[in-house]
Design a protein around this motif. Structure first.
Motif, PDB file in Angstrom:
ATOM      1  N   ALA A   1     -44.938  34.378  -4.344  1.00 17.61           N
ATOM      2  CA  ALA A   1     -45.612  33.433  -5.246  1.00 17.61           C
ATOM      3  C   ALA A   1     -44.611  32.498  -5.948  1.00 17.61           C
ATOM      4  CB  ALA A   1     -46.481  34.197  -6.233  1.00 17.61           C
ATOM      5  N   THR A   2     -44.726  32.330  -7.269  1.00 18.92           N
ATOM      6  CA  THR A   2     -43.888  31.358  -7.976  1.00 18.92           C
ATOM      7  C   THR A   2     -42.405  31.670  -7.795  1.00 18.92           C
ATOM      8  OG1 THR A   2     -45.631  31.088  -9.615  1.00 18.92           O
ATOM      9  CG2 THR A   2     -43.488  30.227 -10.194  1.00 18.92           C
ATOM     10  N   ASP A   3     -42.055  32.947  -7.850  1.00 19.47           N
ATOM     11  CA  ASP A   3     -40.641  33.322  -7.693  1.00 19.47           C
ATOM     12  C   ASP A   3     -40.117  32.873  -6.321  1.00 19.47           C
ATOM     13  OD1 ASP A   3     -40.706  34.468 -10.166  1.00 19.47           O
ATOM     14  OD2 ASP A   3     -40.878  36.533  -9.449  1.00 19.47           O
ATOM     15  N   LEU A   4     -40.915  33.108  -5.289  1.00 20.53           N
ATOM     16  CA  LEU A   4     -40.496  32.729  -3.934  1.00 20.53           C
ATOM     17  C   LEU A   4     -40.356  31.207  -3.830  1.00 20.53           C
ATOM     18  CD1 LEU A   4     -39.938  33.444  -0.960  1.00 20.53           C
ATOM     19  CD2 LEU A   4     -42.397  33.309  -0.560  1.00 20.53           C
ATOM     20  N   ARG A   5     -41.335  30.509  -4.389  1.00 22.29           N
ATOM     21  CA  ARG A   5     -41.282  29.033  -4.321  1.00 22.29           C
ATOM     22  C   ARG A   5     -40.065  28.512  -5.081  1.00 22.29           C
ATOM     23  NH1 ARG A   5     -46.868  29.412  -5.822  1.00 22.29           N
ATOM     24  NH2 ARG A   5     -46.509  28.189  -7.694  1.00 22.29           N
TER      25      ARG A   5
ATOM     26  N   TYR B   1     -43.596  21.306  -5.695  1.00 18.29           N
ATOM     27  CA  TYR B   1     -43.908  22.492  -4.882  1.00 18.29           C
ATOM     28  C   TYR B   1     -43.832  23.762  -5.736  1.00 18.29           C
ATOM     29  CZ  TYR B   1     -43.248  26.232  -1.483  1.00 18.29           C
ATOM     30  OH  TYR B   1     -43.343  27.421  -0.793  1.00 18.29           O
TER      31      TYR B   1
ATOM     32  N   ARG C   1     -36.821  29.320  -3.013  1.00 12.61           N
ATOM     33  CA  ARG C   1     -36.725  28.431  -1.847  1.00 12.61           C
ATOM     34  C   ARG C   1     -36.337  27.017  -2.303  1.00 12.61           C
ATOM     35  NH1 ARG C   1     -41.768  26.225   1.837  1.00 12.61           N
ATOM     36  NH2 ARG C   1     -40.825  24.194   2.093  1.00 12.61           N
TER      37      ARG C   1
ATOM     38  N   GLY D   1     -47.393  24.769  -5.527  1.00 14.59           N
ATOM     39  CA  GLY D   1     -47.476  25.463  -4.242  1.00 14.59           C
ATOM     40  C   GLY D   1     -47.793  24.520  -3.097  1.00 14.59           C
TER      41      GLY D   1
END
Lengths: 211, 277
Positions: A67-71, A201, A74, A205
């Motif tokens: 979620a937000t952490d992954l976005r 992003y 990245r 997202g």
């Protein structure tokens, strides 16, 4: 913990890259020499970019963020690349100044006009990152259009045949340095837009197609 | 001899349930509408509605006690076998409501198989008999046909090569991962259309888990799979769709990429990010 660390590195990069570009523009404007200093900052930014990549890979491997952490993670890899490019183009600008020698008698208005907008774009992209402003990307792209127009206009001007005694663009040192620096500013402007895309992003997202 | 590819286990395709949701026909393999479930007076599922596409893997995630297992046990009418447990609502398999009063729950269990958290081969049976047990219970006596189905089921569960010379050994002599694949083979022997899996790898090591996950990916070509898992990364790896449940309610569902990259509900984000509580 890892997220905080990566965020701190990114903000350090934001400050350093902004400072590098501003210093390079100032060097052009005032004829000061800052090549060695900006080279060191550019190298520092490259090292920090590697650090962000390493940390991002480690966080993904060890914690499988979502979620937000992954976005965010990245995007930090892309954003750190953008800041690293800011540093590299700042160095390229001062390198042009050294190569060309004194350009104090050249008309600098086109470059300084673009520099004013690019300076604002850098600040806006950094602020967008701090505040996670999802709408900054749109404003940045509008400003990028202005920079593109300035660059193309200047390019068109120097390749258009002029009477031999037309001295509006000055000698080759003047228009070559101006064109190169405009090109670097145009690239910095593109990367500011990409940073805006990354912030959009992170916040929504939704990926924006590269324009 | 009938080909084992044909349906050999008795049971009508249309088991007589109402089909008043004609628009669902052929669109979804399983459609849940307004499903409530209770254990006595305690409500475990609250108005759950959800559609499962055919030949897909759906992961159901959520904290302990959120109703994941109850939900999948309602999908093959196993829930009502628990004393005091009741369910209300509609669950369509293809276009027939399996909770229609005319429907025989046994037929449902043939069409919708289940694999449990802990491998549970029949302890006194051989590998072969574990797979053949359901067939024999359903009256299939043709030895050649049973042999063929046993082999196909063990191949389908990616176990054949490992046990083809040990078919007469006790099922419980296999490793944990092999036992779980034996249970999958046992379910496959009944030629189900849907396979429910309740945390099928939670008791297995990473290698056995990886084999089961690869198997799930293969099986979805022929089956519709619904898996309950506590392992977020497993859901992210294997599921096409993911549903998040909390306190008996279906909070959010969607394509797995969306749920793990850009969940729409804050509760989902907090759960999958491990920021609950």
């Amino acid at each position: 913990m890892g997220i905080d660390r990566i965020r701190n590195i990114i903000m350090d990069m934001a400050k350093l890259s902004e400072h590098s570009v501003l210093t390079a523009i100032e060097s052009y404007e005032k004829g000061a020499t800052a090549k060695q200093t900006i080279f060191q900052w550019s190298e520092q930014l490259r090292v920090l970019q590697d650090e962000v990549s390493d940390l991002a890979i480690e966080l993904i491997a060890r914690y499988q963020p979502v979620a937000t952490d992954l976005r965010f993670i990245r995007s930090c890899m892309e954003i750190s690349y953008g800041f690293s490019r800011f540093g590299r183009y700042a160095y390229d600008i001062v390198d042009v100044l050294e190569t060309m020698g004194s350009i104090s008698d050249c008309d600098k208005s086109a470059v300084l006009e673009a520099a004013t907008t690019v300076r604002e774009m850098i600040r806006m992209s950094v602020h967008a990152l701090q505040s996670r402003d999802k709408d900054a990307a749109q404003k940045l792209y509008e400003m990028d259009d202005t920079i593109d127009t300035l660059y193309r206009k200047y390019l068109h001007e120097i390749i258009t045949p002029h009477p031999k005694d037309d001295r509006r663009l000055g000698d080759a040192r003047c228009y070559t340095s101006a064109l190169l620096i405009l090109r670097y500013l145009e690239r910095i402007s593109d990367h500011a837009c990409y940073i805006g895309d990354s912030v959009h992003y992170i916040a929504t997202g939704e990926s924006s197609p590269r324009r | 001899m009938a080909s084992s590819k044909e349906q050999v286990v008795d049971g009508p395709k249309d088991f007589g349930g109402s089909s008043d949701m004609a628009e669902l026909k052929h669109r979804y393999k399983v459609s849940i509408r307004g499903l409530d479930a209770w254990f006595g007076t305690k409500q475990a599922l609250k108005n759950v509605s959800y559609d499962v596409k055919e030949n897909s893997v759906t992961a159901i995630i959520g904290p302990s006690g959120c109703g994941k297992t109850t939900l999948i046990r309602c999908l093959n009418r196993m829930h009502e076998m628990t004393p005091g447990a009741t369910a209300k609502g509609q669950v369509f398999l293809d276009n027939s409501d399996m909770y229609d009063r005319k429907v025989d729950p046994v037929v449902i269990k043939r069409r919708i198989g289940m694999v449990f958290q802990k491998p549970n081969p029949f302890p006194t049976m051989t590998v072969y008999d574990n797979v053949a047990a359901g067939l024999k219970l359903n009256g299939i006596k043709d030895k050649n046909l049973v042999d063929e189905i046993v082999r196909e089921s063990l191949e389908g569960s990616a176990l054949w090569e490992e046990v083809k010379n040990e078919l007469d050994e006790p099922g419980i002599s296999l490793s944990g991962g092999q036992q779980q694949r034996l249970c999958i083979a046992r379910a496959l022997a009944m030629q189900p259309e849907v396979l429910l899996m309740d945390e099928p790898t939670s008791a297995l090591d990473p290698i056995a888990t990886s084999k089961i996950e690869e198997l799930i990916n293969e099986l979805k070509k022929d089956l519709t799979i619904i898996i309950v898992t506590h392992n977020m990364q497993q859901a992210a790896r294997i599921a096409d769709s993911t549903a998040f449940m909390y306190l008996g309610e279906l909070v959010e569902h969607g394509p797995t990429k969306q749920i793990f990259e850009n969940p729409q509900k804050e509760l989902t984000e907090r759960y999958i990010s491990g920021k609950f509580g």
